[in-house]
Design an enzyme around this catalytic site. Structure first.
Site, PDB file in Angstrom:
ATOM      1  N   ARG A   5      -3.330  -1.628  10.783  1.00 28.37           N
ATOM      2  CA  ARG A   5      -2.728  -2.124  12.033  1.00 28.37           C
ATOM      3  C   ARG A   5      -1.643  -1.165  12.528  1.00 28.37           C
ATOM      4  NH1 ARG A   5      -0.770  -8.087  10.358  1.00 28.37           N
ATOM      5  NH2 ARG A   5      -0.313  -7.030   8.419  1.00 28.37           N
ATOM      6  N   GLY A  23       0.871  -1.167   0.000  1.00 29.35           N
ATOM      7  CA  GLY A  23       0.000   0.000   0.000  1.00 29.35           C
ATOM      8  C   GLY A  23       0.902   1.207   0.000  1.00 29.35           C
ATOM      9  N   HIS A  24       0.992   1.859  -1.122  1.00 26.46           N
ATOM     10  CA  HIS A  24       1.911   2.989  -1.226  1.00 26.46           C
ATOM     11  C   HIS A  24       1.133   4.295  -1.141  1.00 26.46           C
ATOM     12  CE1 HIS A  24       5.010   0.168  -3.299  1.00 26.46           C
ATOM     13  NE2 HIS A  24       5.019   0.069  -1.993  1.00 26.46           N
ATOM     14  N   THR A  25       1.520   5.100  -0.164  1.00 23.97           N
ATOM     15  CA  THR A  25       0.799   6.346   0.088  1.00 23.97           C
ATOM     16  C   THR A  25       1.483   7.488  -0.657  1.00 23.97           C
ATOM     17  OG1 THR A  25       0.351   5.494   2.282  1.00 23.97           O
ATOM     18  CG2 THR A  25      -0.082   7.835   1.930  1.00 23.97           C
TER      19      THR A  25
HETATM   20  P1  IMP Z   1       1.497 -11.378   3.199  1.00 25.71           P
HETATM   21  O1  IMP Z   1       2.392 -10.683   2.225  1.00 25.71           O
HETATM   22  O2  IMP Z   1       0.103 -10.802   3.215  1.00 25.71           O
HETATM   23  O3  IMP Z   1       1.494 -12.872   3.027  1.00 25.71           O
HETATM   24  O4  IMP Z   1       2.071 -11.119   4.681  1.00 25.71           O
HETATM   25  C1  IMP Z   1       3.296 -11.682   5.123  1.00 25.71           C
HETATM   26  C2  IMP Z   1       4.061 -10.710   6.005  1.00 25.71           C
HETATM   27  O5  IMP Z   1       4.521  -9.618   5.199  1.00 25.71           O
HETATM   28  C3  IMP Z   1       3.246 -10.087   7.127  1.00 25.71           C
HETATM   29  O6  IMP Z   1       4.100  -9.876   8.245  1.00 25.71           O
HETATM   30  C4  IMP Z   1       2.806  -8.759   6.560  1.00 25.71           C
HETATM   31  O7  IMP Z   1       2.515  -7.811   7.561  1.00 25.71           O
HETATM   32  C5  IMP Z   1       4.053  -8.387   5.760  1.00 25.71           C
HETATM   33  N1  IMP Z   1       3.774  -7.467   4.648  1.00 25.71           N
HETATM   34  C6  IMP Z   1       3.220  -7.773   3.465  1.00 25.71           C
HETATM   35  N2  IMP Z   1       3.131  -6.684   2.687  1.00 25.71           N
HETATM   36  C7  IMP Z   1       3.662  -5.674   3.375  1.00 25.71           C
HETATM   37  C8  IMP Z   1       3.897  -4.285   3.080  1.00 25.71           C
HETATM   38  O8  IMP Z   1       3.614  -3.775   1.997  1.00 25.71           O
HETATM   39  N3  IMP Z   1       4.488  -3.572   4.068  1.00 25.71           N
HETATM   40  C9  IMP Z   1       4.854  -4.122   5.244  1.00 25.71           C
HETATM   41  N4  IMP Z   1       4.663  -5.388   5.554  1.00 25.71           N
HETATM   42  C10 IMP Z   1       4.080  -6.171   4.635  1.00 25.71           C
END
Ligand code: IMP
Length: 430
Positions: free
Chosen positions: A304, A40-42
């Protein structure tokens, strides 16, 4: 130099969106090569906030081509919503400005259902995924049962692949995860409607990029997540399911290694992490609270609260080597104003052993003691500052110390969310 990669060098959320948006001024084409709408890029332009999840952060610049490469996993419903929202605001009005790889994999409703149900069942041991179906989609890609855009374009092929997958997934969802079965017709019809919307954008993006790079066009590759979330090099198993390092551009965009010319790493001036997993410099007390409050550290995708802590040179040093960084952009340094002392972690100690890079074992990383160096802070707000010389002496010293500890020169410093709230040490990055 005609191609440049931007990667996060911590656990994601380093402010890549803003940096890519800024660098996109100089680029012709901006490419996503991994991840999905877990990112999610702001972007803040003229005080107006836009969040993009799938479409590259260059989209707010008129006339730039945005590419979603084959390494990205795409939720077509989210993509259509994002296109609609951008078009309503006058962006992406020409369909030639967005290109989607025909071999990018689709996130299907069963991927999301599996992701959410598994996290629920894991309880305390959960990864803390974003729940967007990212992991299950990459699993299917590797298991060679994934559904790609090229499959979606052929109704019969799509129908067959969906039927095959759904039969298996429904058994797994029901028997193991105790979830409801999903309906074939509903998914088939919804995805056929989405196909009509997205088909005009689908092409062979690898070939397109090769042609454009050969003709000297400037291409910016936009990483999502961060190096410590890389499935091979990150803090496994608390990682995402794709390779997030610069090397992933070659596979995830279908671009040859000799066509890559520079790699810029983005790091916050402190550290944050969302989800579970080891975080040696995490601050659970007032320092962490201050960083979260002043840095607005709440997830753009999930909302979160982010875990916050001191700058960890071990993490960024490891990432500098893995990515072959040619320069570093330091973001959110303004958040540190008002701290009398700022700590920087220079190494780890664990049972008498010293670590200058991140150890592979999550158990070891969980147990390390960070070795800190204390640097004097500064009281002044930094948001109005536009040159290195105008920074308070202690802020300059902080930047220099980071450069020294990680071995990469800082060429951009972000002092606020807006495009203009930036100190550019190097005038051009291409
Ligand atoms: P997933 O990519 O949804 O499978 O999540 C796996 C892990 O990567 C979790 O700890 C997420 O919070 C983290 N995560 C996934 N995408 C992002 C991001 O864009 N920013 C920070 N953490 C991320």
């Amino acid at each position: 130099m005609s191609t440049l990669i931007v990667v996060g060098v911590q656990w994601g959320d380093e402010g890549k969106g803003k940096v890519v948006d800024l660098l996109a001024r100089e680029a012709d084409i901006i490419v996503r090569f991994q991840g999905g709408n877990n990112a999610g890029h702001t972007l803040v332009v003229d005080g107006q906030k836009t969040i993009v999840r799938l479409i590259p952060s260059g989209v707010l610049h008129a006339g730039k081509v945005c590419v979603i490469g084959n390494g990205v996993v795409v939720d077509p419903q989210i993509l259509v919503e994002e296109i609609d929202a951008l078009q309503q605001r006058g962006y992406l009005t020409d369909s030639a400005l967005l290109k989607i790889s025909e071999t990018a994999h689709l996130i299907m409703p069963y991927h999301k259902a599996i992701d959410l149900a598994r996290e629920r069942l894991r309880g305390e041991g959960r990864i803390g995924t974003t729940g967007r179906g990212i992991g299950p989609t990459y699993e299917d890609k590797m298991a060679r049962v994934g559904i790609r855009f090229v499959d979606l374009l052929d109704e019969q092929v799509f129908g067959e692949k969906l039927a095959y997958n759904l039969q298996e997934k429904n058994i797994y969802l029901g028997a193991i995860l105790k979830e409801q079965a999903l309906d074939y017709r509903q998914i088939f019809e919804a995805y056929c409607r989405l196909r009509q919307r997205l088909a005009p954008y689908v092409i062979n993006t690898s070939r397109y990029l090769h042609q454009e790079i050969t003709h000297g066009r400037k291409v910016l590759f936009e990483g999502a997540q961060g190096t410590m979330l890389d499935v091979d090099h990150g803090t496994y198993p608390y990682v995402t399911s794709s390779n997030t390092v610069a090397g992933a551009v070659c596979a995830g965009a279908g671009v040859a290694p000799q066509q890559i010319h520079g790699v810029i790493g983005i790091s916050k001036a402190y550290t944050t992490r969302v989800g579970s997993g080891p975080f040696p410099t995490e601050q659970l007390g007032p320092a962490g609270e201050k960083l979260r409050r002043d840095g607005g550290e709440f997830g753009t995708v999930t909302g979160r609260p982010r875990r916050c802590g001191w700058f960890d040179a071990v993490v960024v040093r490891t990432a500098a080597r893995l990515n072959g960084l040619t320069s570093l952009a330091l973001t959110k340094i303004d958040v540190l104003s008002g701290l009398p002392t700022i700590r920087v972690c220079t190494g780890y100690e664990h049972h008498g052993q010293y670590y200058d890079e991140v150890p592979a074992s999550a158990q070891v990383l969980e147990g390390v003691t960070p070795i800190y160096e204390d640097l004097p802070g500064w009281a002044e707000p930094l948001t109005e500052i536009r040159s290195l010389d105008a920074l308070p002496a202690n802020a300059r010293r902080y930047v220099e110390r980071i450069e020294h500890l990680v071995g990469v020169a800082v060429k951009m410093i972000s002092v606020g969310a807006g495009r203009e709230e930036t100190i550019l040490i190097r005038p051009s990055f291409f």
